[in-house]
Design a protein around this motif. Structure first.
Motif, PDB file in Angstrom:
ATOM      1  N   LEU A 173       0.954  -1.012   0.203  1.00  0.00           N
ATOM      2  CA  LEU A 173      -0.231   0.035  -0.031  1.00  0.00           C
ATOM      3  C   LEU A 173       0.959   1.615  -0.005  1.00  0.00           C
ATOM      4  CD1 LEU A 173      -2.757  -0.833   2.515  1.00  0.00           C
ATOM      5  CD2 LEU A 173      -3.322  -1.103   0.045  1.00  0.00           C
ATOM      6  N   VAL A 174       1.835   1.329   0.468  1.00  0.00           N
ATOM      7  CA  VAL A 174       2.930   2.531   1.084  1.00  0.00           C
ATOM      8  C   VAL A 174       3.285   2.448  -0.585  1.00  0.00           C
ATOM      9  CG1 VAL A 174       4.152   3.523   2.336  1.00  0.00           C
ATOM     10  CG2 VAL A 174       2.221   2.154   2.983  1.00  0.00           C
ATOM     11  N   VAL A 175       4.411   1.757  -0.717  1.00  0.00           N
ATOM     12  CA  VAL A 175       5.459   1.576  -1.913  1.00  0.00           C
ATOM     13  C   VAL A 175       5.183   1.721  -3.042  1.00  0.00           C
ATOM     14  CG1 VAL A 175       7.620   1.016  -1.916  1.00  0.00           C
ATOM     15  CG2 VAL A 175       6.863   1.353   0.254  1.00  0.00           C
ATOM     16  N   PHE A 176       4.637  -0.280  -2.940  1.00  0.00           N
ATOM     17  CA  PHE A 176       3.871  -0.478  -3.952  1.00  0.00           C
ATOM     18  C   PHE A 176       2.499  -0.140  -4.445  1.00  0.00           C
ATOM     19  CE2 PHE A 176       7.412  -2.940  -2.560  1.00  0.00           C
ATOM     20  CZ  PHE A 176       8.612  -2.077  -4.015  1.00  0.00           C
ATOM     21  N   ASP A 236      -0.451   9.623   2.536  1.00  0.00           N
ATOM     22  CA  ASP A 236      -2.029   9.677   2.088  1.00  0.00           C
ATOM     23  C   ASP A 236      -2.462   8.808   3.314  1.00  0.00           C
ATOM     24  OD1 ASP A 236      -3.995   9.229   0.739  1.00  0.00           O
ATOM     25  OD2 ASP A 236      -4.222   9.024  -0.687  1.00  0.00           O
ATOM     26  N   ILE A 237      -3.620   9.632   3.588  1.00  0.00           N
ATOM     27  CA  ILE A 237      -4.525   9.267   4.683  1.00  0.00           C
ATOM     28  C   ILE A 237      -5.552   8.051   4.295  1.00  0.00           C
ATOM     29  CG2 ILE A 237      -6.548  11.166   4.273  1.00  0.00           C
ATOM     30  CD1 ILE A 237      -4.857   9.905   7.777  1.00  0.00           C
ATOM     31  N   GLY A 238      -5.740   8.372   2.899  1.00  0.00           N
ATOM     32  CA  GLY A 238      -6.589   6.822   2.158  1.00  0.00           C
ATOM     33  C   GLY A 238      -5.967   5.207   2.348  1.00  0.00           C
ATOM     34  N   ILE A 244      -4.699   0.773   8.029  1.00  0.00           N
ATOM     35  CA  ILE A 244      -5.208  -0.261   9.608  1.00  0.00           C
ATOM     36  C   ILE A 244      -6.150  -1.563   9.543  1.00  0.00           C
ATOM     37  CG2 ILE A 244      -7.059   0.775  11.572  1.00  0.00           C
ATOM     38  CD1 ILE A 244      -5.317   3.633  11.219  1.00  0.00           C
ATOM     39  N   GLN A 245      -7.348  -1.047   8.387  1.00  0.00           N
ATOM     40  CA  GLN A 245      -8.426  -1.541   8.356  1.00  0.00           C
ATOM     41  C   GLN A 245      -8.081  -3.355   7.755  1.00  0.00           C
ATOM     42  OE1 GLN A 245     -11.164  -0.720   5.020  1.00  0.00           O
ATOM     43  NE2 GLN A 245     -12.393  -2.055   4.455  1.00  0.00           N
TER      44      GLN A 245
END
Length: 404
Positions: A173-176, A236-238, A244-245
């Motif tokens: 999610l963060v990098v790729f 990105d807060i999304g 987290i989900q």
């Protein structure tokens, strides 16, 4: 295995004909009775009670939502003959439209369904089915890990599977971000790789239950630290909310695609776990006893651990990391049906779904009842709130925690 030896109720070993070996009283033969042991009062009561809870909680789940309907309407929608008696519609939901048409050869328009039936079968019922599948997988995975390590505190969390999956989820999610469409597969792969790392660390001319648990704690700690660090790189807060989900476990937005994704692997894991229940019983007798009965300890331990990883990965792939289910359900089942792992595995197949479906009702409707707001919390939060007090109860009740 070696003549079909199993452990008797008195703790001795019995051969395939039910004769006691090494003390203890003989009991009714398990294998000879085939399915008769399923109707023993304690196990039958666990199965019946769990099924009743799944039905009641599932009915509550499909009755409430943006499109309001009564419980009676929801029940009629679930049992709508237009779906249950028409293989085209049933296979359309279970397999998908393309595969349904390939299997049946049907090329026309499907008959119309009532609005309530479409809402229930398209949107609400899949969430219940995913909860059932996830509960089965996590409970069976935890039960196997506890037998393999002979430690009642073992679970997919303790042995690094969940932390490995969580790290891969966050990394994607963060990098790729472009690979987010493959998140379920990546999560399952991360859990599998993490356990291989645990096994490699624990290996020293073989493994031992203690080394496996310690290696799992080491890998889990390192991976959890890396997870926390990755949050600082997410601007990105999304992305943060999505992460987290996933890392707290959620069934929000699940549909038939998740059912189709997890169901085949669930059937494989359940079948293999039932087939391996005799070996699990032998592992609980201790390594020396198992070796004397002809068991290849490392081969069996690794194979059964692979089954547990498969079950956990199938769950993580569709629901993220749901805490405590794999830890507490085997405890509950052993307290109710005894320590024979054939009964433990079957009990987990029913108690796990009952806990998950019930917890998901709380996750979906709890905030609405308490605050009046139309909001949901991840189901992993609810299972954690249930599991924590239960484990505190176990600690107060039992003097010796840890060994099986």
């Amino acid at each position: 295995m070696n003549g079909g030896e199993t452990r008797t109720d008195g703790g001795s070993v019995a051969d395939g004909e039910g004769r006691a070996i090494g003390g203890g009283s003989p009991r009714r033969p398990v294998e000879g009775d085939r399915l008769g042991w399923l109707f023993e009062p304690r196990l039958a009561a666990v199965i019946a009670g769990s099924l009743a809870l799944v039905v009641v909680a599932g009915l509550v789940q499909v009755s409430f939502g943006t499109y309001s309907m009564t419980v009676g309407q929801a029940w009629r929608a679930v049992l709508d003959p237009a779906v249950l008696l028409d293989p085209r519609w049933f296979l359309n939901f279970l397999l998908g439209e393309e595969l349904m048409r390939a299997v049946t050869g049907f090329q026309g328009e499907l008959p119309q369904l009532a609005r309530e039936t479409l809402v229930v079968w398209n949107i609400r019922l899949p969430r219940v089915l995913v909860a059932v599948v996830v509960g089965m997988n996590l409970a069976v995975s935890g039960a196997i890990f506890q037998a393999v390590t002979r430690n009642e505190l073992a679970s997919p969390f303790i042995l690094g599977v969940s932390s490995g999956a969580g790290l891969m989820i966050l990394l994607t999610l963060v990098v790729f971000g472009g690979l987010s469409a493959f998140l379920p597969i990546i999560a399952a792969l991360g859990g599998s790789v993490a356990f291989l790392v645990v096994y490699a660390i624990a290996w020293k001319n073989g493994t031992s239950p203690v080394r496996l648990v310690l290696a799992g704690v080491i890998v889990g700690t390192v991976f959890n630290s890396l997870q926390t660090g990755l949050f600082f790189f997410a601007d990105d807060i999304g992305v943060v909310q999505s992460a987290i989900q996933w890392t707290t476990g959620s069934l929000t937005g699940t549909d038939w695609e998740q059912v189709r994704m997890a169901l085949p692997w669930t059937l494989v894991a359940v079948t293999l776990s039932l087939a391996g229940s005799r070996q699990l019983n032998l592992l609980l007798l201790g390594e020396q006893t198992a070796k004397s009965l002809g068991m290849s300890i490392e081969r069996v331990r690794f194979a059964l651990s692979g089954v547990a990883v498969l079950a956990a990965a199938a769950s993580i792939a569709v629901a993220g990391i749901v805490s405590f289910v794999g830890l507490i359900v085997p405890h509950v089942v052993r307290n109710l049906v005894g320590s024979d792992y054939k009964r433990v595995i079957v009990g987990c197949l029913f108690v796990g779904p009952a806990l998950m479906v019930g917890a998901d009702v709380g996750a979906r409707l709890g905030m609405s009842v308490l605050t009046g707001a139309d909001a949901q919390v991840p189901v992993g939060i609810v299972t954690g709130l249930v599991g924590g007090p239960y484990f505190l109860y176990l600690m107060r009740r039992q003097q010796n925690m840890g060994d099986l």
